[in-house]
Design an enzyme around this catalytic site. Structure first.
Site, PDB file in Angstrom:
ATOM      1  N   GLU A 247       9.152  -0.760   0.893  1.00  0.00           N
ATOM      2  CA  GLU A 247       8.166  -0.253  -0.073  1.00  0.00           C
ATOM      3  C   GLU A 247       8.889  -0.196  -1.401  1.00  0.00           C
ATOM      4  OE1 GLU A 247       6.602   1.378  -2.692  1.00  0.00           O
ATOM      5  OE2 GLU A 247       6.942   3.326  -1.744  1.00  0.00           O
ATOM      6  N   CYS A 281       5.845   5.254  -7.429  1.00  0.00           N
ATOM      7  CA  CYS A 281       5.652   3.802  -7.385  1.00  0.00           C
ATOM      8  C   CYS A 281       4.200   3.408  -7.581  1.00  0.00           C
ATOM      9  CB  CYS A 281       6.194   3.243  -6.087  1.00  0.00           C
ATOM     10  SG  CYS A 281       5.643   4.138  -4.642  1.00  0.00           S
TER      11      CYS A 281
END
Length: 473
Positions: A247, A281
């Site tokens: 990720e 993010c």
């Protein structure tokens, strides 16, 4: 010196220079933490490999009970854990409290999913050769897992790796971010004595060079990394044939069209762009408005952005605290300056005081500017105007990243069109891309990574299906 966890037990090896954890507001020393050297990591790998059979032998109810016991211990420390996150990560107190609650939910969800690991019957009788035969399949743990986690969610992103590993029956080694190891060690404290076999887990604050063995060692079957794309893809290359979940962040876009409720959209965008100093993010970085929505949205964004409170994260009502280091704040400041030199206009903010960057809204940012094309990971959003919804979709896809996107529209056809067209792992309709529920499949495509997290999906990635076909005759 605060110990680490080696093979499930508290340990304070002195073979590596300790890690100092500082308060992100005052700069004062919070704790000195034992640091794992290469030799310590090797001992942890030996222990995890030795615990593989014992972990796999735990029944689903036993795994669920371990997770529930750990969650109970964490729940007893709710307030303390929130304060810990504020200190080591600089996260505003309201967001820190929310992270603690999410961590508890992640453990509870993983416990519930452990109970679902049962045999499944498969229909195979589609031809004469299978007549009378019975097919069953079962998930088996892949073996030793290694986890590397970032600073921005130092408690819940650890939970998203270790809780599914326990549910799946995998021993694991965890390397938390060096800047924020205390929350991960608190999870280690909750797991110690919760019923895991000896050797089953290690929490190893370590420096990057020593931790590369977590990607290369042949005893590791699964690597899960959350962090920068440059580091993640490098570890993926080193990992060889290992299973990997990566990720790796992005520069998330949100689209607002002329059918949207502009005030509601603007309020959500400001929270999604500036909350936690943009250090997420899926923080809103690119705001794309159709021409018919642009003027109203711009006015509303400016109004809400000017009301944002920035400052000491321990004060109630503060949305923007300091960035993780002053160096990171200087980088964001430089990227803003670069965009302005290229013709961008500062609508709100733009200043910096130490590690605190003002919530900043830019417009007219030229293509190629890093604040537009790269992951800013700071409290900055870029507003752009496009002719129509189709142009907005094209602009949202004009990036090497693909984690999540948000779409504000009240046109159901456009919502489905966005789902079809946007090159991301998740499309959030009626909210910002920063929204996440811990049970959902979460992850990206392109340079944003591979695989999905969320307890159900992480457990699947930590298991392999094994088929049995029985001929009753």
């Amino acid at each position: 010196m605060q110990p680490l966890f080696l093979g499930g037990f508290s340990a304070a090896p002195d073979d590596a220079r300790p890690i100092e954890v500082v308060d992100k507001v005052s700069g004062s020393l919070i704790a000195t933490v034992a640091c794992a050297s290469g030799a310590t990591i090797e001992r942890a790998l030996d222990g995890a490999a030795g615990a593989r059979s014992a972990m796999a032998a735990l029944s689903p109810p036993e795994r669920a009970a371990i997770l529930d016991r750990a969650a109970d211990r964490l729940e007893d420390r709710r307030g303390e854990l929130a304060e810990l996150i504020v200190g080591e990560a600089g996260k505003p107190i309201a967001a820190a409290r929310a992270e603690v609650e999410r961590c508890l939910a992640t453990f509870r969800l993983s416990a519930a999913e452990a109970l679902r690991l049962c045999d499944e019957a498969l229909p195979i009788q589609y031809g004469d050769q299978a007549r009378g035969r019975v097919a069953l399949r079962r998930r088996f743990p892949v073996g030793v897992a290694s986890f590397i986690t970032p600073f921005n969610f130092p408690l819940n992103l650890v939970a998203h790796k270790v809780a599914p590993a326990i549910a799946a029956g995998c021993p694991f080694l965890l390397k938390p971010a060096s800047l924020t190891p205390l929350s991960a060690l608190a999870i280690g404290e909750a797991l110690a004595g919760a019923g895991l076999p000896a050797g089953a887990f290690s929490v190893l604050p370590a420096r990057g060079a020593d931790a590369e063995v977590l990607a290369t060692d042949p005893r590791v079957a699964k690597l899960s990394f959350t962090g920068s794309d440059a580091v993640g893809w490098r570890l993926h290359a080193l990992a060889g044939r290992k299973r990997c979940t990566l990720e790796l962040g992005g520069n998330a876009a949100v689209i607002v069209d002329e059918t949207a409720h502009v005030e509601r959209a603007a309020s959500a965008i400001v929270r999604g762009a500036f909350g936690q100093a943009g250090q997420s993010c899926i923080s809103v970085q690119r705001v794309i408005a159709t021409s018919a929505a642009h003027a109203a949205l711009k006015s509303a964004l400016i109004g809400f952005a000017r009301e944002v409170r920035a400052g000491d994260p321990r004060e109630e009502g503060v949305l923007v605290g300091p960035m993780i280091t002053e160096r990171e704040a200087e980088r964001v400041e430089a990227w803003i300056a670069e965009a302005v030199e290229g013709g961008a206009r500062v609508l709100v903010g733009g200043g910096r005081d130490g590690a605190l960057v003002e919530p900043t809204l830019l417009e007219g940012v030229p293509a190629g500017a890093r604040i537009l094309d790269e992951e800013a990971f700071g409290p900055v959003a870029v507003l752009a105007e496009v002719p129509d919804f189709e142009a907005a979709l094209r602009e949202a896809n004009r990036t090497r990243f693909g984690l999540q996107a948000g779409v504000f529209t009240r046109d159901l056809g456009r919502a489905h069109r966005a789902w079809d067209a946007l090159e991301v792992g998740g499309v959030i309709v009626g909210d910002v891309p920063t929204w996440r529920a811990d049970a959902m499949p979460y992850g990206g495509i392109k340079d944003s990574g591979i695989g999905r997290e969320g307890p159900i999906h992480a457990i699947d990635a930590l298991c392999e299906w094994r088929l049995m076909v029985v001929d009753p005759s």
